[in-house]
Scaffold this active site. Sequence first.
Site, PDB file in Angstrom:
ATOM      1  N   ASP A  90       0.820  -1.223   0.000  1.00 43.46           N
ATOM      2  CA  ASP A  90       0.000   0.000   0.000  1.00 43.46           C
ATOM      3  C   ASP A  90       0.849   1.266   0.000  1.00 43.46           C
ATOM      4  O   ASP A  90       0.362   2.343  -0.355  1.00 43.46           O
ATOM      5  CB  ASP A  90      -0.956   0.003   1.198  1.00 43.46           C
ATOM      6  CG  ASP A  90      -0.235  -0.325   2.493  1.00 43.46           C
ATOM      7  OD1 ASP A  90       0.513   0.529   2.977  1.00 43.46           O
ATOM      8  OD2 ASP A  90      -0.407  -1.452   3.013  1.00 43.46           O
ATOM      9  N   GLU A 110       8.048  -5.985  -2.821  1.00 41.85           N
ATOM     10  CA  GLU A 110       6.669  -6.486  -2.643  1.00 41.85           C
ATOM     11  C   GLU A 110       6.474  -7.629  -3.631  1.00 41.85           C
ATOM     12  O   GLU A 110       6.808  -7.502  -4.803  1.00 41.85           O
ATOM     13  CB  GLU A 110       5.692  -5.318  -2.894  1.00 41.85           C
ATOM     14  CG  GLU A 110       4.258  -5.674  -3.202  1.00 41.85           C
ATOM     15  CD  GLU A 110       3.496  -6.398  -2.087  1.00 41.85           C
ATOM     16  OE1 GLU A 110       3.367  -5.862  -0.990  1.00 41.85           O
ATOM     17  OE2 GLU A 110       3.021  -7.528  -2.362  1.00 41.85           O
ATOM     18  N   ASP A 159       6.692  -5.550   6.586  1.00 38.11           N
ATOM     19  CA  ASP A 159       5.302  -5.060   6.661  1.00 38.11           C
ATOM     20  C   ASP A 159       4.456  -6.083   5.906  1.00 38.11           C
ATOM     21  O   ASP A 159       4.065  -5.877   4.759  1.00 38.11           O
ATOM     22  CB  ASP A 159       5.262  -3.682   5.990  1.00 38.11           C
ATOM     23  CG  ASP A 159       3.875  -3.072   5.983  1.00 38.11           C
ATOM     24  OD1 ASP A 159       2.935  -3.713   6.478  1.00 38.11           O
ATOM     25  OD2 ASP A 159       3.738  -1.954   5.452  1.00 38.11           O
ATOM     26  N   ASP A 162      -0.632 -11.618   7.201  1.00 44.38           N
ATOM     27  CA  ASP A 162      -0.579 -12.601   8.287  1.00 44.38           C
ATOM     28  C   ASP A 162       0.246 -13.827   7.861  1.00 44.38           C
ATOM     29  O   ASP A 162       0.436 -14.057   6.665  1.00 44.38           O
ATOM     30  CB  ASP A 162      -2.015 -13.038   8.660  1.00 44.38           C
ATOM     31  CG  ASP A 162      -2.847 -11.850   9.154  1.00 44.38           C
ATOM     32  OD1 ASP A 162      -2.247 -10.899   9.690  1.00 44.38           O
ATOM     33  OD2 ASP A 162      -4.079 -11.879   9.004  1.00 44.38           O
TER      34      ASP A 162
HETATM   35  N1  SAM Z   1      -0.365  -3.618   7.367  1.00 46.95           N
HETATM   36  C1  SAM Z   1      -0.791  -4.822   6.882  1.00 46.95           C
HETATM   37  C2  SAM Z   1      -1.332  -5.805   7.845  1.00 46.95           C
HETATM   38  O1  SAM Z   1      -0.726  -6.076   8.904  1.00 46.95           O
HETATM   39  O2  SAM Z   1      -2.419  -6.302   7.568  1.00 46.95           O
HETATM   40  C3  SAM Z   1       0.134  -5.394   5.874  1.00 46.95           C
HETATM   41  C4  SAM Z   1      -0.045  -4.610   4.638  1.00 46.95           C
HETATM   42  S1  SAM Z   1       0.804  -4.943   3.193  1.00 46.95           S
HETATM   43  C5  SAM Z   1      -0.521  -4.768   2.062  1.00 46.95           C
HETATM   44  C6  SAM Z   1       1.236  -6.651   3.179  1.00 46.95           C
HETATM   45  C7  SAM Z   1       1.892  -7.067   1.863  1.00 46.95           C
HETATM   46  O3  SAM Z   1       2.839  -8.113   2.072  1.00 46.95           O
HETATM   47  C8  SAM Z   1       0.918  -7.569   0.801  1.00 46.95           C
HETATM   48  O4  SAM Z   1       0.803  -6.615  -0.218  1.00 46.95           O
HETATM   49  C9  SAM Z   1       1.559  -8.877   0.303  1.00 46.95           C
HETATM   50  O5  SAM Z   1       1.475  -9.049  -1.101  1.00 46.95           O
HETATM   51  C10 SAM Z   1       2.998  -8.705   0.786  1.00 46.95           C
HETATM   52  N2  SAM Z   1       3.755  -9.969   0.927  1.00 46.95           N
HETATM   53  C11 SAM Z   1       3.304 -11.142   1.432  1.00 46.95           C
HETATM   54  N3  SAM Z   1       4.285 -12.059   1.377  1.00 46.95           N
HETATM   55  C12 SAM Z   1       5.380 -11.451   0.839  1.00 46.95           C
HETATM   56  C13 SAM Z   1       6.698 -11.900   0.524  1.00 46.95           C
HETATM   57  N4  SAM Z   1       7.090 -13.165   0.754  1.00 46.95           N
HETATM   58  N5  SAM Z   1       7.571 -11.000  -0.020  1.00 46.95           N
HETATM   59  C14 SAM Z   1       7.182  -9.705  -0.258  1.00 46.95           C
HETATM   60  N6  SAM Z   1       5.933  -9.258   0.000  1.00 46.95           N
HETATM   61  C15 SAM Z   1       5.050 -10.102   0.554  1.00 46.95           C
END
Ligand code: SAM
Length: 284
Positions: A90, A110, A159, A162
Amino acid sequence: MEQKFSLWFTEYQTADVKISCRVNKTIHQEKTPFQNLAVIDTVQYGRMLVLDNVIQTTVMDEFVYHEMITHVALNTHAAPRKALVIGGGDGGTVREIVKHRTIEKVVHCEIDGAVIEAARKYLPEISCALSHPAVEIVIDDGIKHVQNNKNTYDIIIVDSTDPVGPAEGLFSAAFYRDIFGALKDDGIFVAQTESPFFNRDLIPRLYRDISGIFPVSRLFLGNVSTYPGGLWTFTMGSKKYDPLEVDVSSIPKMDTRYYSPAIHRTCFVLPPFVEELIKNRDEE
Ligand code: SAM
């Protein structure tokens, strides 16, 4: 009595707890290669990013999470120049990092480019720094990125979503060891580490892993009203600097709404039920 037609979004925060928000409009919905993505406009929280039916961030309360995951670590480091954000599609964390004058480069790794694109289009208040000249966006798995970039960063912020699906590996000891390797000698790492009410097995495990790898480990709290239980934990691993030793009177004035020099101190004051989660981890 007149019955108003209304639409509601519901997230199961646990199998037995739901949060529901009245919806004005669904702004966008898609299935990406990694997850179901939606941006909805809610009456109470404004626009909301939802991944796999889990609230990620909302225009109304995002500042708490993004300020806390960023400024505690950046104001603990003497002069952070190069930062890495893993996840955080985001853009809220990147927006907070570029507020620091010493920052020269932010690599934003990301896994799902669709989240970044949706945030750019539909959440401009949150994503507004993604085009900042210091920011480089890398669409890749954060796990691979830290393995391939040794001794590179002053700050690494995880960031993540889950601990399921692509984010599962972001909560493992092997990943924390790779983060240690990707940090410079005085580097600091911070991750969102879920709810002290609902993740009472996960938090002790993460804290034990992190404190076994980093000389300094600290858990701190923030209050994010749309996350399960509201109260939220963040865990920091640091190679040298201790956030509790920061002279908070020297923290520069920042444009923030939750984080402040006083919060830098008080966020480490843990209620006994949270303290309990991380106590005596070394003795187990
Ligand atoms: N603040 C948020 C929460 O706690 O709900 C997290 C927000 S952010 C949108 C989380 C991001 O982590 C997602 O866009 C997801 O695609 C990304 N993500 C998940 N696994 C990942 C990985 N292995 N490497 C990089 N990004 C990842």
